[in-house]
Write a protein that holds these residues in place. Structure first.
Motif, PDB file in Angstrom:
ATOM      1  N   HIS A  24       0.845  -1.167  -0.132  1.00 61.43           N
ATOM      2  CA  HIS A  24      -0.067  -0.049  -0.019  1.00 61.43           C
ATOM      3  C   HIS A  24       0.866   1.140  -0.003  1.00 61.43           C
ATOM      4  O   HIS A  24       0.812   1.964  -1.020  1.00 61.43           O
ATOM      5  CB  HIS A  24      -0.857   0.033   1.320  1.00 61.43           C
ATOM      6  CG  HIS A  24      -1.894   1.116   1.227  1.00 61.43           C
ATOM      7  ND1 HIS A  24      -2.871   1.089   0.149  1.00 61.43           N
ATOM      8  CD2 HIS A  24      -2.562   1.909   2.051  1.00 61.43           C
ATOM      9  CE1 HIS A  24      -3.543   2.102   0.344  1.00 61.43           C
ATOM     10  NE2 HIS A  24      -3.475   2.469   1.423  1.00 61.43           N
ATOM     11  N   GLY A  25       1.758   1.266   0.952  1.00 60.24           N
ATOM     12  CA  GLY A  25       2.896   2.451   1.109  1.00 60.24           C
ATOM     13  C   GLY A  25       3.529   2.781  -0.431  1.00 60.24           C
ATOM     14  O   GLY A  25       3.802   4.102  -0.541  1.00 60.24           O
ATOM     15  N   VAL A  26       3.970   1.503  -0.791  1.00 54.80           N
ATOM     16  CA  VAL A  26       4.803   1.716  -2.145  1.00 54.80           C
ATOM     17  C   VAL A  26       3.955   2.314  -3.229  1.00 54.80           C
ATOM     18  O   VAL A  26       4.292   2.951  -4.057  1.00 54.80           O
ATOM     19  CB  VAL A  26       5.443   0.373  -2.565  1.00 54.80           C
ATOM     20  CG1 VAL A  26       5.906   0.507  -4.028  1.00 54.80           C
ATOM     21  CG2 VAL A  26       6.528   0.020  -1.506  1.00 54.80           C
ATOM     22  N   ILE A  27       3.008   1.567  -3.432  1.00 62.53           N
ATOM     23  CA  ILE A  27       1.882   2.228  -4.694  1.00 62.53           C
ATOM     24  C   ILE A  27       1.555   3.481  -4.534  1.00 62.53           C
ATOM     25  O   ILE A  27       1.649   4.450  -5.370  1.00 62.53           O
ATOM     26  CB  ILE A  27       0.840   1.283  -4.892  1.00 62.53           C
ATOM     27  CG1 ILE A  27       1.056  -0.363  -4.963  1.00 62.53           C
ATOM     28  CG2 ILE A  27      -0.069   1.851  -5.633  1.00 62.53           C
ATOM     29  CD1 ILE A  27      -0.058  -1.191  -4.931  1.00 62.53           C
ATOM     30  N   MET A  28       1.012   3.994  -3.101  1.00 63.00           N
ATOM     31  CA  MET A  28       0.567   5.296  -2.965  1.00 63.00           C
ATOM     32  C   MET A  28       1.965   6.367  -2.891  1.00 63.00           C
ATOM     33  O   MET A  28       1.798   7.554  -3.424  1.00 63.00           O
ATOM     34  CB  MET A  28       0.030   5.398  -1.697  1.00 63.00           C
ATOM     35  CG  MET A  28      -1.321   4.721  -1.455  1.00 63.00           C
ATOM     36  SD  MET A  28      -2.203   4.624  -3.063  1.00 63.00           S
ATOM     37  CE  MET A  28      -3.048   6.459  -3.205  1.00 63.00           C
ATOM     38  N   ALA A  85       7.706  11.000   0.003  1.00 69.62           N
ATOM     39  CA  ALA A  85       8.424   9.592   0.734  1.00 69.62           C
ATOM     40  C   ALA A  85       7.869   9.752   2.207  1.00 69.62           C
ATOM     41  O   ALA A  85       7.436   8.698   2.660  1.00 69.62           O
ATOM     42  CB  ALA A  85       9.930   9.934   0.860  1.00 69.62           C
ATOM     43  N   ALA A  86       7.759  11.010   2.953  1.00 65.96           N
ATOM     44  CA  ALA A  86       7.116  11.016   4.208  1.00 65.96           C
ATOM     45  C   ALA A  86       5.593  10.404   4.283  1.00 65.96           C
ATOM     46  O   ALA A  86       5.313   9.769   5.097  1.00 65.96           O
ATOM     47  CB  ALA A  86       7.331  12.254   4.771  1.00 65.96           C
ATOM     48  N   LEU A  87       4.703  11.048   3.138  1.00 61.50           N
ATOM     49  CA  LEU A  87       3.390  10.741   3.099  1.00 61.50           C
ATOM     50  C   LEU A  87       3.332   8.983   3.031  1.00 61.50           C
ATOM     51  O   LEU A  87       2.483   8.539   3.418  1.00 61.50           O
ATOM     52  CB  LEU A  87       2.899  11.393   2.120  1.00 61.50           C
ATOM     53  CG  LEU A  87       2.680  12.968   2.299  1.00 61.50           C
ATOM     54  CD1 LEU A  87       2.084  13.510   1.139  1.00 61.50           C
ATOM     55  CD2 LEU A  87       1.873  13.278   3.721  1.00 61.50           C
ATOM     56  N   PHE A 133       1.863   3.717   5.121  1.00 62.00           N
ATOM     57  CA  PHE A 133       2.339   2.649   5.446  1.00 62.00           C
ATOM     58  C   PHE A 133       2.093   2.112   7.051  1.00 62.00           C
ATOM     59  O   PHE A 133       1.608   1.329   7.431  1.00 62.00           O
ATOM     60  CB  PHE A 133       4.042   2.446   5.458  1.00 62.00           C
ATOM     61  CG  PHE A 133       4.528   1.196   5.834  1.00 62.00           C
ATOM     62  CD1 PHE A 133       4.392  -0.032   5.401  1.00 62.00           C
ATOM     63  CD2 PHE A 133       5.331   1.168   7.133  1.00 62.00           C
ATOM     64  CE1 PHE A 133       4.998  -1.358   6.034  1.00 62.00           C
ATOM     65  CE2 PHE A 133       5.941   0.027   7.724  1.00 62.00           C
ATOM     66  CZ  PHE A 133       5.567  -1.175   7.153  1.00 62.00           C
ATOM     67  N   LEU A 134       2.496   3.190   7.898  1.00 61.59           N
ATOM     68  CA  LEU A 134       2.102   3.097   9.230  1.00 61.59           C
ATOM     69  C   LEU A 134       0.847   3.213   9.703  1.00 61.59           C
ATOM     70  O   LEU A 134       0.359   2.399  10.586  1.00 61.59           O
ATOM     71  CB  LEU A 134       3.079   4.393  10.226  1.00 61.59           C
ATOM     72  CG  LEU A 134       4.432   4.090   9.854  1.00 61.59           C
ATOM     73  CD1 LEU A 134       5.021   5.545  10.670  1.00 61.59           C
ATOM     74  CD2 LEU A 134       5.119   2.814  10.603  1.00 61.59           C
ATOM     75  N   ALA A 135      -0.018   3.958   9.102  1.00 61.47           N
ATOM     76  CA  ALA A 135      -1.440   4.155   9.027  1.00 61.47           C
ATOM     77  C   ALA A 135      -2.261   2.693   8.898  1.00 61.47           C
ATOM     78  O   ALA A 135      -3.372   2.383   9.399  1.00 61.47           O
ATOM     79  CB  ALA A 135      -2.194   5.172   8.600  1.00 61.47           C
TER      80      ALA A 135
END
Length: 378
Positions: free
Chosen positions: A225-229, A242-244, A249-251
């Motif tokens: 999810h984090g990589v795609i977004m 990158a921070a978003l 990823f954490l959320a």
């Protein structure tokens, strides 16, 4: 005689309901007391809970090192170093990108605010300068009124930092020893249950398998999810992508609520830093990707460990959030999954093993052979 009179006076259905109510009250009281104890010991309980989740995530790597011939202590140290290197490298990359892109983000947000101000003045609302000035003054006055609270929060920040560092040290120690001596700790723990040790061992094995599958599957889904977004945000030219991506990823570890919060933050940053149509594109991609995650990735990866209805997840998150805030919401779902899988294993009786059949005597074997009809001759 007295019990017979009560039986005649009270219907059997009402008596059963009263018995169930008494049991539920007793269970509720026990749960309430346990929750209060955990709340009072949250300084210890929360790091230990996170350490168990980290141990379930990192143990496969430790097992690979052990199978390669390394001693348990060396395998554990190497696992911890690899995990810290990944976290440190990710934090350094995100921090470097943020320091480079933050001035540009500030400039773009300033331009967006000015454009919004011009639209409020010239657009269909036709607001006056006095209205905007009054709104700005109200916001400034509110911030001034909250200055005392902000100062108190800043003074308490030092205590929060000290508590965080102490919890972090405790978390690292517990994770290290769970990876190194997890089997020995569990064997020592089982000795306290005597004849019930097999039941507890069976429930503990079910709980460990459940939490391992849940944590590893959730990390895999959150990473995808984090990589795609992150790729989508970078393609749209959003600063701090990158921070978003790390925030998303954490959320993702907090079902339903977490992705809503991270998606809202990313959408607002996109809306304030780039064109509004790019924010709309991001929202559409986020919704599509979230649906694919819920209907494809989650059932395939995490479904075998957790098969809760969305309503059950929301209720569990609500209870965890009320009792423990954000941290309680983060650990509520895995705790509920462990209880859901471990209780049947604890209460279920294992099948009774039948004794092996005794060999038949020679005479009985001969009698059985005589009773069997001979095959017909061709």
């Amino acid at each position: 005689m007295f019990s017979d009179r009560l039986t005649k006076l009270v219907p059997s259905t009402l008596a059963r309901l009263a018995a169930w109510s008494a049991c539920l009250i007793l269970v509720g009281a026990v749960v309430y007391v346990i929750a209060q104890v955990i709340a009072r010991l949250s300084f210890v309980a929360l790091p230990v809970a996170i350490a168990v989740l980290l141990a379930a995530l990192l143990y496969p790597l430790t097992r690979v090192f052990r199978n390669a011939g390394m001693r348990p202590i060396y395998a554990t140290w190497l696992t911890m170093l690899v995990a810290l290197a990944v976290l440190g490298g990710t934090g350094w990359l995100v921090g470097a990108r943020a320091s480079e892109e933050f001035p540009e983000l500030t400039r773009q947000i300033t331009v967006t605010v000015n454009n919004l101000r011009d639209w409020l003045l010239i657009g269909p609302l036709h607001l006056s300068e006095n209205d905007l000035t009054n709104w700005t003054k109200q916001i400034t006055d509110w911030i001034s009124l909250q200055q005392a609270a902000l100062t108190t929060t800043a003074l308490a920040a030092g205590q929060v930092v000290v508590e965080f560092l102490a919890s972090l040290v405790l978390l690292l120690f517990v994770t290290f020893f769970l990876l190194k001596d997890g089997e020995r700790i569990w064997s020592w723990f089982l000795k306290a249950f005597g004849s019930l040790a097999p039941r507890v061992d069976r429930a503990g094995s079910a709980a460990w398998i459940t939490i391992s599958h849940y944590v590893q599957g959730t990390v895999a889904v959150a990473a995808v999810h984090g990589v795609i977004m992150g790729i989508v945000l970078a393609g749209l030219g959003v600063p701090l992508w990158a921070a978003l991506a790390v925030l998303i990823f954490l959320a993702s570890f907090i079902p339903i609520v977490g992705i809503f919060f991270a998606g809202t933050v990313a959408t607002l940053v996109t809306l304030g830093s780039v064109a509004p149509w790019k924010a709309l594109v991001f929202v559409i991609v986020l919704i599509v990707e979230q649906q694919l995650e819920n209907h494809v990735l989650q059932p395939l990866i995490v479904g075998r460990a957790l098969n809760f209805h969305p309503l059950a997840i929301i209720l569990v998150l609500a209870v965890g959030g009320i009792m423990g805030g954000i941290a309680g919401a983060a650990v509520a779902v895995p705790v509920a999954a462990v209880i859901y899988r471990a209780l049947p294993a604890l209460l279920h009786d294992p099948p009774i093993e039948l004794p092996p059949a005794a060999p038949a005597d020679a005479e009985e074997a001969d009698d059985q052979a005589k009773d069997v009809p001979a095959p017909p001759k061709e």
